[in-house]
Design a protein around this motif. Structure first.
Motif, mmCIF file in Angstrom:
data_model
loop_
_atom_site.group_PDB
_atom_site.id
_atom_site.type_symbol
_atom_site.label_atom_id
_atom_site.label_comp_id
_atom_site.label_asym_id
_atom_site.label_seq_id
_atom_site.Cartn_x
_atom_site.Cartn_y
_atom_site.Cartn_z
ATOM 1 N N GLN A 34 0.094 -31.484 55.893
ATOM 2 C CA GLN A 34 0.173 -30.539 57.003
ATOM 3 C C GLN A 34 1.514 -29.804 57.019
ATOM 4 N N THR A 35 2.581 -30.528 56.713
ATOM 5 C CA THR A 35 3.913 -29.916 56.672
ATOM 6 C C THR A 35 3.979 -28.852 55.591
ATOM 7 N N LEU A 36 3.473 -29.155 54.405
ATOM 8 C CA LEU A 36 3.490 -28.191 53.306
ATOM 9 C C LEU A 36 2.561 -27.010 53.594
ATOM 10 N N GLU A 37 1.424 -27.270 54.236
ATOM 11 C CA GLU A 37 0.505 -26.177 54.583
ATOM 12 C C GLU A 37 1.126 -25.202 55.570
ATOM 13 N N SER A 38 2.061 -25.675 56.387
ATOM 14 C CA SER A 38 2.723 -24.785 57.348
ATOM 15 C C SER A 38 3.981 -24.159 56.750
ATOM 16 N N SER A 39 4.089 -24.202 55.429
ATOM 17 C CA SER A 39 5.185 -23.585 54.664
ATOM 18 C C SER A 39 6.550 -24.195 54.932
ATOM 19 N N GLU A 40 6.579 -25.412 55.429
ATOM 20 C CA GLU A 40 7.845 -26.109 55.615
ATOM 21 C C GLU A 40 8.159 -26.912 54.354
ATOM 22 N N LYS A 41 9.416 -27.221 54.166
ATOM 23 C CA LYS A 41 9.848 -28.037 53.035
ATOM 24 C C LYS A 41 9.956 -29.489 53.474
ATOM 25 N N ILE A 42 9.830 -30.384 52.514
ATOM 26 C CA ILE A 42 9.996 -31.817 52.776
ATOM 27 C C ILE A 42 11.109 -32.313 51.871
ATOM 28 N N LYS A 43 12.063 -33.016 52.441
ATOM 29 C CA LYS A 43 13.140 -33.618 51.660
ATOM 30 C C LYS A 43 13.183 -35.106 52.000
ATOM 31 N N ILE A 44 12.943 -35.933 51.006
ATOM 32 C CA ILE A 44 13.013 -37.376 51.181
ATOM 33 C C ILE A 44 14.194 -37.852 50.345
ATOM 34 N N SER A 45 15.282 -38.202 51.029
ATOM 35 C CA SER A 45 16.515 -38.605 50.345
ATOM 36 C C SER A 45 16.251 -39.719 49.353
ATOM 37 N N GLY A 46 16.794 -39.562 48.172
ATOM 38 C CA GLY A 46 16.642 -40.579 47.138
ATOM 39 C C GLY A 46 15.291 -40.549 46.440
ATOM 40 N N PHE A 47 14.422 -39.609 46.840
ATOM 41 C CA PHE A 47 13.102 -39.545 46.213
ATOM 42 C C PHE A 47 12.793 -38.162 45.664
ATOM 43 N N GLY A 48 12.854 -37.133 46.522
ATOM 44 C CA GLY A 48 12.560 -35.800 46.013
ATOM 45 C C GLY A 48 12.400 -34.771 47.106
ATOM 46 N N ASN A 49 12.299 -33.523 46.661
ATOM 47 C CA ASN A 49 12.076 -32.379 47.540
ATOM 48 C C ASN A 49 10.711 -31.796 47.205
ATOM 49 N N PHE A 50 10.003 -31.360 48.229
ATOM 50 C CA PHE A 50 8.682 -30.784 48.040
ATOM 51 C C PHE A 50 8.622 -29.462 48.778
ATOM 52 N N GLU A 51 8.070 -28.453 48.109
ATOM 53 C CA GLU A 51 7.866 -27.167 48.748
ATOM 54 C C GLU A 51 6.727 -26.454 48.040
ATOM 55 N N VAL A 52 6.054 -25.594 48.758
ATOM 56 C CA VAL A 52 4.964 -24.816 48.195
ATOM 57 C C VAL A 52 5.547 -23.542 47.626
ATOM 58 N N ARG A 53 5.177 -23.230 46.399
ATOM 59 C CA ARG A 53 5.639 -21.994 45.758
ATOM 60 C C ARG A 53 4.427 -21.216 45.278
ATOM 61 N N ASN A 54 4.425 -19.920 45.528
ATOM 62 C CA ASN A 54 3.359 -19.054 45.035
ATOM 63 C C ASN A 54 3.663 -18.650 43.605
ATOM 64 N N LYS A 55 2.659 -18.677 42.782
ATOM 65 C CA LYS A 55 2.794 -18.255 41.395
ATOM 66 C C LYS A 55 1.888 -17.047 41.170
#
Length: 78
Positions: A34-55
């Motif tokens: 749901q967070t990614l669908e609303s175009s927000e980024k997710i940052k989980i310290s020590g694990f990774g960053n997630f974001e939706v990118r259009n190609k």
């Protein structure tokens, strides 16, 4: 590691039932989705960053047949 593996680890280490462990894993993934669908980024310290990118549209190739085809606009999570 699969979702089932995560559920098993939570069950073993935290002591929750398998159903409760499965509910937690599903809740975390649903919240991330749901967070990614609303175009927000997710940052989980020590694990990774997630974001939706259009190609943009691009040409792909089937490695078995060598046939070229168009890959339409797509959304990727990185």
């Amino acid at each position: 590691m699969t979702k089932a593996d995560l559920i098993e680890v939570i069950h073993d280490k935290v002591g929750l039932s398998k159903k409760e462990s499965a509910d937690i894993v599903e809740l975390v993934f649903e919240t991330m989705k749901q967070t990614l669908e609303s175009s927000e980024k997710i940052k989980i310290s020590g694990f990774g960053n997630f974001e939706v990118r259009n190609k943009n549209l691009r040409i792909g190739r089937n490695p078995k047949t060598g046939e070229s085809y168009k890959i339409s606009d797509a959304i990727f999570v990185s």
